[in-house]
Scaffold this motif. Structure first.
Motif, mmCIF file in Angstrom:
data_model
loop_
_atom_site.group_PDB
_atom_site.id
_atom_site.type_symbol
_atom_site.label_atom_id
_atom_site.label_comp_id
_atom_site.label_asym_id
_atom_site.label_seq_id
_atom_site.Cartn_x
_atom_site.Cartn_y
_atom_site.Cartn_z
ATOM 1 N N THR A 62 -1.218 31.500 -1.139
ATOM 2 C CA THR A 62 -0.559 30.347 -2.039
ATOM 3 C C THR A 62 0.607 29.819 -1.853
ATOM 4 O O THR A 62 0.936 29.205 -1.737
ATOM 5 C CB THR A 62 -0.640 30.829 -3.380
ATOM 6 O OG1 THR A 62 -1.995 31.354 -3.610
ATOM 7 C CG2 THR A 62 -0.979 29.293 -4.453
ATOM 8 N N ASP B 223 -5.838 34.117 -3.164
ATOM 9 C CA ASP B 223 -5.956 33.204 -4.888
ATOM 10 C C ASP B 223 -7.578 31.896 -4.159
ATOM 11 O O ASP B 223 -7.259 30.727 -3.692
ATOM 12 C CB ASP B 223 -5.071 32.734 -4.931
ATOM 13 C CG ASP B 223 -4.314 31.955 -6.581
ATOM 14 O OD1 ASP B 223 -5.826 32.012 -6.865
ATOM 15 O OD2 ASP B 223 -3.675 31.667 -6.569
ATOM 16 N N GLY C 85 -7.469 24.303 -4.421
ATOM 17 C CA GLY C 85 -5.569 23.580 -4.395
ATOM 18 C C GLY C 85 -4.825 24.275 -3.448
ATOM 19 O O GLY C 85 -4.835 24.184 -2.400
ATOM 20 N N SER C 86 -3.832 25.081 -4.327
ATOM 21 C CA SER C 86 -3.199 25.789 -3.400
ATOM 22 C C SER C 86 -3.312 26.582 -2.463
ATOM 23 O O SER C 86 -2.291 26.974 -2.075
ATOM 24 C CB SER C 86 -2.290 26.602 -4.907
ATOM 25 O OG SER C 86 -3.409 27.718 -5.503
ATOM 26 N N GLU D 185 4.359 32.331 -11.608
ATOM 27 C CA GLU D 185 3.794 32.102 -10.241
ATOM 28 C C GLU D 185 4.848 30.250 -9.802
ATOM 29 O O GLU D 185 5.308 30.485 -9.093
ATOM 30 C CB GLU D 185 2.131 30.851 -10.194
ATOM 31 C CG GLU D 185 2.367 30.586 -8.773
ATOM 32 C CD GLU D 185 1.006 29.379 -9.292
ATOM 33 O OE1 GLU D 185 -0.227 29.293 -9.838
ATOM 34 O OE2 GLU D 185 0.610 28.392 -7.799
ATOM 35 N N HIS E 74 0.455 36.523 -8.936
ATOM 36 C CA HIS E 74 1.770 35.214 -8.295
ATOM 37 C C HIS E 74 2.733 36.344 -8.899
ATOM 38 O O HIS E 74 3.038 36.587 -7.681
ATOM 39 C CB HIS E 74 1.686 34.126 -9.480
ATOM 40 C CG HIS E 74 -0.045 33.375 -8.971
ATOM 41 N ND1 HIS E 74 0.186 32.553 -8.441
ATOM 42 C CD2 HIS E 74 -0.520 32.142 -9.543
ATOM 43 C CE1 HIS E 74 -1.125 31.438 -7.491
ATOM 44 N NE2 HIS E 74 -1.966 32.210 -8.937
ATOM 45 N N PHE F 124 -4.053 30.625 -16.829
ATOM 46 C CA PHE F 124 -2.461 29.524 -16.426
ATOM 47 C C PHE F 124 -1.176 29.280 -17.464
ATOM 48 O O PHE F 124 -1.311 28.956 -17.923
ATOM 49 C CB PHE F 124 -2.821 28.768 -15.819
ATOM 50 C CG PHE F 124 -2.226 28.003 -14.652
ATOM 51 C CD1 PHE F 124 -1.015 28.551 -14.381
ATOM 52 C CD2 PHE F 124 -2.119 26.994 -13.888
ATOM 53 C CE1 PHE F 124 -0.469 28.577 -13.244
ATOM 54 C CE2 PHE F 124 -1.469 26.144 -13.772
ATOM 55 C CZ PHE F 124 -0.343 27.336 -12.698
ATOM 56 N N HIS G 275 -2.588 34.281 -15.034
ATOM 57 C CA HIS G 275 -1.232 33.843 -14.155
ATOM 58 C C HIS G 275 0.215 33.913 -14.363
ATOM 59 O O HIS G 275 0.539 32.974 -15.544
ATOM 60 C CB HIS G 275 -1.814 32.073 -13.362
ATOM 61 C CG HIS G 275 -3.080 32.129 -13.055
ATOM 62 N ND1 HIS G 275 -4.478 33.216 -13.044
ATOM 63 C CD2 HIS G 275 -3.230 31.656 -12.106
ATOM 64 C CE1 HIS G 275 -5.220 31.881 -11.867
ATOM 65 N NE2 HIS G 275 -4.566 31.542 -11.243
HETATM 66 O O1 NIG Z 1 -3.918 30.541 -8.791
HETATM 67 N N1 NIG Z 1 -2.452 28.172 -10.657
HETATM 68 C C1 NIG Z 1 -3.284 27.645 -11.209
HETATM 69 N N2 NIG Z 1 -4.818 27.949 -10.603
HETATM 70 C C2 NIG Z 1 -4.708 28.225 -8.677
HETATM 71 C C3 NIG Z 1 -4.641 26.701 -8.286
HETATM 72 C C4 NIG Z 1 -5.286 26.346 -8.744
HETATM 73 C C5 NIG Z 1 -5.661 24.984 -7.647
HETATM 74 O O2 NIG Z 1 -5.409 23.957 -7.975
HETATM 75 O O3 NIG Z 1 -7.266 24.081 -8.005
HETATM 76 C C6 NIG Z 1 -3.900 29.210 -9.110
HETATM 77 O O4 NIG Z 1 -3.201 28.901 -7.628
#
Ligand code: NIG
Ligand code: FE
Length: 423
Positions: free
Chosen positions: A305, A332, A336-337, A260, A280, A229, A257
């Motif tokens: 995302t 993705d 979270g995202s 992004e 991304h 990331f 990644h």
């Molecule tokens: O691809 N950007 C970093 N990682 C993930 C999100 C992971 C998370 O929020 O848990 C992504 O968006």
């Protein structure tokens, strides 16, 4: 093969979308709209592999249908290669629906992470979880994905961030691959966030990744790809280059990644390192697009995302395609995202927000997605010799799939020649 008896025959498909002819290299630019559409199409399967593809009449002349052959009439239906999801964070514990209010109130993704939440919240839950709990959750999500047409997916680690916890996650991926039909491609994402123990010494965590974690993961044969990331406040371009260089020396293929949230030159770095994909790319630079277009690095776009992060700006897909880049799409899927694991949902968003045409979207979730995870020789198109992974949709045309975004139109999923969803 003339007259060979087949195990399974799908016949009379209103539209059989083969996406044939792109196995040697990803389809780029205008080629992305070439999807090898056959009207009144058929696919014959033997021993889990595709034996023949073509117009129904032609295929029927070449194969023998016996008593033991399963015959599926796909009149009025669309048949596609099994969908390939080349970017998921499939294994995790818990969920983060409470972030919805924060996002609505305008708290940024990186701000949540800097406060010790976001990815780090899932790291706490995943470290505390037992293998069986992670496997049970993974099986549930994979069942949802398969029911929506995904037959091959990439799966990253990245919520462990210690050697033992990352190994636990990758072993869970290996176990999941054995327990259900979706083929999984494992990626080591130890560089997903700086763990709390290294908050004041992020360089120390990069040392640990390079000196201990990567060699141990490779020795155990647990990953095929390494991902980082690369983001402001997470891993810098320099740190990312060091981690990827080590991974490459150890024999892993690379992903990134990239660009992004902030434009850091991630696309340029991915091309420089010979990465299989750069993912991304919402904030990719003009130069980054030019370099992607001149490379074999696949641009993997993740519009669900952007949708879930409520960002106003989407990846410049049109510009990438027009300049000649090879574009793929992925969910993705993560807590979270992007809690979205439906590729058809991603396809619907891609048309409307990335302004990708339906035919380009099909290429992006089949053969180009397969290239993004090094599986294009096996899956991603309907061609003799490939795995018999196919999806029958209750739709009169391939465009209808994206048009009716939000409803699961999957009628039947066939994985390696076996019916695994529907009938
Ligand atoms: O691809 N950007 C970093 N990682 C993930 C999100 C992971 C998370 O929020 O848990 C992504 O968006
Ligand atoms: Fe991701």
């Amino acid at each position: 093969m003339t007259g060979e008896k087949v195990d399974l025959l799908v016949r009379n498909a209103a539209e059989l979308v083969t996406v044939a002819g792109g196995s040697a290299r990803p389809r780029r630019g205008r080629e992305m709209a070439e999807i090898g559409l056959i009207e009144d199409g058929a696919v014959a399967v033997k021993d889990g592999r595709i034996l023949a593809v073509g117009r129904t009449a032609g295929v029927m002349e070449r194969v023998k249908v016996g008593e033991s052959t399963t015959v599926i009439d796909a009149s009025g239906k669309v048949v596609l290669p099994g969908l390939v999801d080349p970017h998921t964070h499939l294994v995790f514990a818990g969920s983060r629906e409470y972030e919805l209010e924060m996002k609505i109130e305008g708290v940024g993704y990186l701000e949540i992470l800097a406060r010790g939440g976001g990815i780090l919240d899932t790291v706490r839950a995943t470290r505390a979880a037992g293998r069986e709990d992670l496997i049970a959750a993974g099986l549930k999500y994979l069942g949802e994905m398969l029911a929506q047409g995904t037959t091959t997916a990439e799966a990253k680690s990245g919520y462990g961030l210690t050697l033992a916890d990352e190994v636990k996650m990758l072993e869970v991926v290996r176990e999941l691959a054995q327990r259900q039909p979706v083929d999984l491609v494992p990626t080591f994402l130890g560089a997903h966030a700086v763990p709390p123990e290294y908050r004041d010494d992020p360089g120390g965590y990069v040392d640990l990744l390079v000196e201990e974690m990567l060699p141990a993961v490779v020795r155990a044969g647990l990953a095929e790809f390494c991902d980082v990331f690369c983001e402001e406040g997470v891993f810098s371009v320099e740190q990312t280059r060091r981690i990827l260089a080590r991974a490459r020396d150890l024999g892993l293929k690379l992903k990134l990644h990239a660009d992004e949230i902030v434009s850091l030159g991630g696309a340029e770095l991915a091309v420089e390192m010979g990465a299989t994909s750069a993912d991304h790319l919402v904030h990719v630079s003009e130069e980054g697009i030019r370099r992607l277009a001149r490379s074999n690095t696949v641009a993997v776009l993740l519009p669900a995302t952007t949708f879930c992060l409520m960002g106003g700006q989407y990846a410049p897909a049109r510009e990438m395609i027009e300049q000649g880049a090879a574009v793929a799409l992925a969910s993705d899927f993560n807590p979270g995202s992007s809690p979205v694991n439906s590729l058809p949902a991603v396809m619907g968003i891609a048309c409307r927000q990335l302004k990708m045409k339906p035919a380009e979207v099909i290429t992006a979730v089949t053969i180009n997605a397969a290239h993004a995870i090094g599986r294009a020789a096996e899956v991603g198109s309907l061609e003799p010799g490939k795995k018999a992974d196919l999806v029958i949709f209750d739709a009169p045309s391939y465009r209808y799939l994206m048009y009716r975004f939000g409803t699961n139109l999957v009628q039947t999923v066939i994985k390696s020649g076996k019916i695994v969803v529907g009938g």
